[in-house]
Design an enzyme around this catalytic site. Structure first.
Site, short mmCIF file in Angstrom:
data_model
loop_
_atom_site.label_atom_id
_atom_site.label_comp_id
_atom_site.label_asym_id
_atom_site.label_seq_id
_atom_site.Cartn_x
_atom_site.Cartn_y
_atom_site.Cartn_z
N LYS A 42 -15.24 -8.92 5.71
CA LYS A 42 -14.51 -8.99 4.45
C LYS A 42 -13.22 -9.75 4.70
O LYS A 42 -12.71 -9.75 5.81
CB LYS A 42 -14.13 -7.60 3.96
N SER A 129 -9.88 0.79 -2.99
CA SER A 129 -8.86 -0.20 -2.59
C SER A 129 -9.06 -1.48 -3.41
O SER A 129 -8.09 -2.11 -3.83
CB SER A 129 -8.97 -0.52 -1.11
P1 ADP Z 1 -15.40 0.41 3.57
O1 ADP Z 1 -14.94 -1.00 3.44
O2 ADP Z 1 -16.03 0.78 4.85
O3 ADP Z 1 -16.12 0.95 2.35
P2 ADP Z 1 -13.04 1.71 2.64
O4 ADP Z 1 -11.71 1.54 3.25
O5 ADP Z 1 -13.23 1.19 1.28
O6 ADP Z 1 -14.05 1.19 3.68
O7 ADP Z 1 -13.43 3.25 2.63
C1 ADP Z 1 -13.64 3.97 3.80
C2 ADP Z 1 -14.39 5.21 3.45
O8 ADP Z 1 -13.63 5.97 2.52
C3 ADP Z 1 -15.74 4.98 2.78
O9 ADP Z 1 -16.60 6.02 3.19
C4 ADP Z 1 -15.43 5.11 1.33
O10 ADP Z 1 -16.56 5.53 0.61
C5 ADP Z 1 -14.38 6.19 1.36
N1 ADP Z 1 -13.51 6.14 0.20
C6 ADP Z 1 -12.81 5.11 -0.29
N2 ADP Z 1 -12.13 5.45 -1.40
C7 ADP Z 1 -12.40 6.76 -1.62
C8 ADP Z 1 -12.04 7.70 -2.61
N3 ADP Z 1 -11.29 7.37 -3.64
N4 ADP Z 1 -12.53 8.95 -2.49
C9 ADP Z 1 -13.34 9.28 -1.47
N5 ADP Z 1 -13.74 8.45 -0.51
C10 ADP Z 1 -13.29 7.20 -0.58
#
Ligand code: ADP
Length: 164
Positions: A42, A129
């Protein structure tokens, strides 16, 4: 023996949803390592160093929680750290397909590392995010969705008058 878990992700940037998952994970495990995944194809907004720093500022005060980053295969990293589990957050059904595939693939690569899914507080169920960056890019506020210092960093980088 201490039961250690890895919570991997992009954390670009950390949100209150991620923090909610860390809070829940530390109630289940003796130690949690929140780990920034470096090579996941990414284009990030924040560098690995910046993301690690933001994580440190957000979880550094929590006992038995540490921050790290890794650029190898997740199961290899988990094995190196002696972790028994990988923690992932599950928001909506839309997360399921990808997470299910990844969990089963990781299990076939390393059967001793279990994937544990944790559901966030319902008010964070639609928080990501990606969406936060979009809101700030379009002139909105991320207040209440991210720690205050992350909101400042986002506004600086993406908000009106920001660099990108
Ligand atoms: P990735 O790029 O691996 O999806 P992220 O930084 O977006 O990584 O998220 C890391 C983890 O946290 C993933 O398992 C994602 O599903 C979880 N996650 C992200 N946002 C939330 C949220 N608002 N509530 C619960 N889990 C979340």
């Amino acid at each position: 023996m201490k039961r250690r878990a890895i919570y991997p992700g992009s954390f670009d940037p950390i949100t209150n949803g991620h923090l909610d998952v860390v809070d829940r994970a530390i109630r289940l495990f003796d130690e949690v390592i929140v780990a920034v995944a470096v090579n996941i194809g990414k284009e990030p907004l924040f560098t690995v160093k910046e993301r690690r720093e933001m994580l440190r500022r957000s979880v550094g005060h929590m006992p038995n929680v540490s921050v790290d980053s890794f650029d190898n295969l997740l199961v290899d990293y988990a094995r190196q750290k002696g972790a028994v589990a990988v923690v992932r957050g599950l928001r909506a059904v839309s997360d399921f397909e990808f997470e299910f595939q990844m969990a089963l693939m990781n299990r076939s690569l390393e059967p001793r590392v279990e994937t544990v899914f944790l559901m966030p507080k319902d008010s964070y169920a639609y928080l990501s995010s990606r969406m936060i960056k979009e809101i700030v890019r379009l002139g909105g506020s991320a207040k209440g969705f991210v720690p205050p210092f992350v909101e400042v960093a986002l506004q600086r980088r993406l908000g009106k008058g920001g660099r990108r």
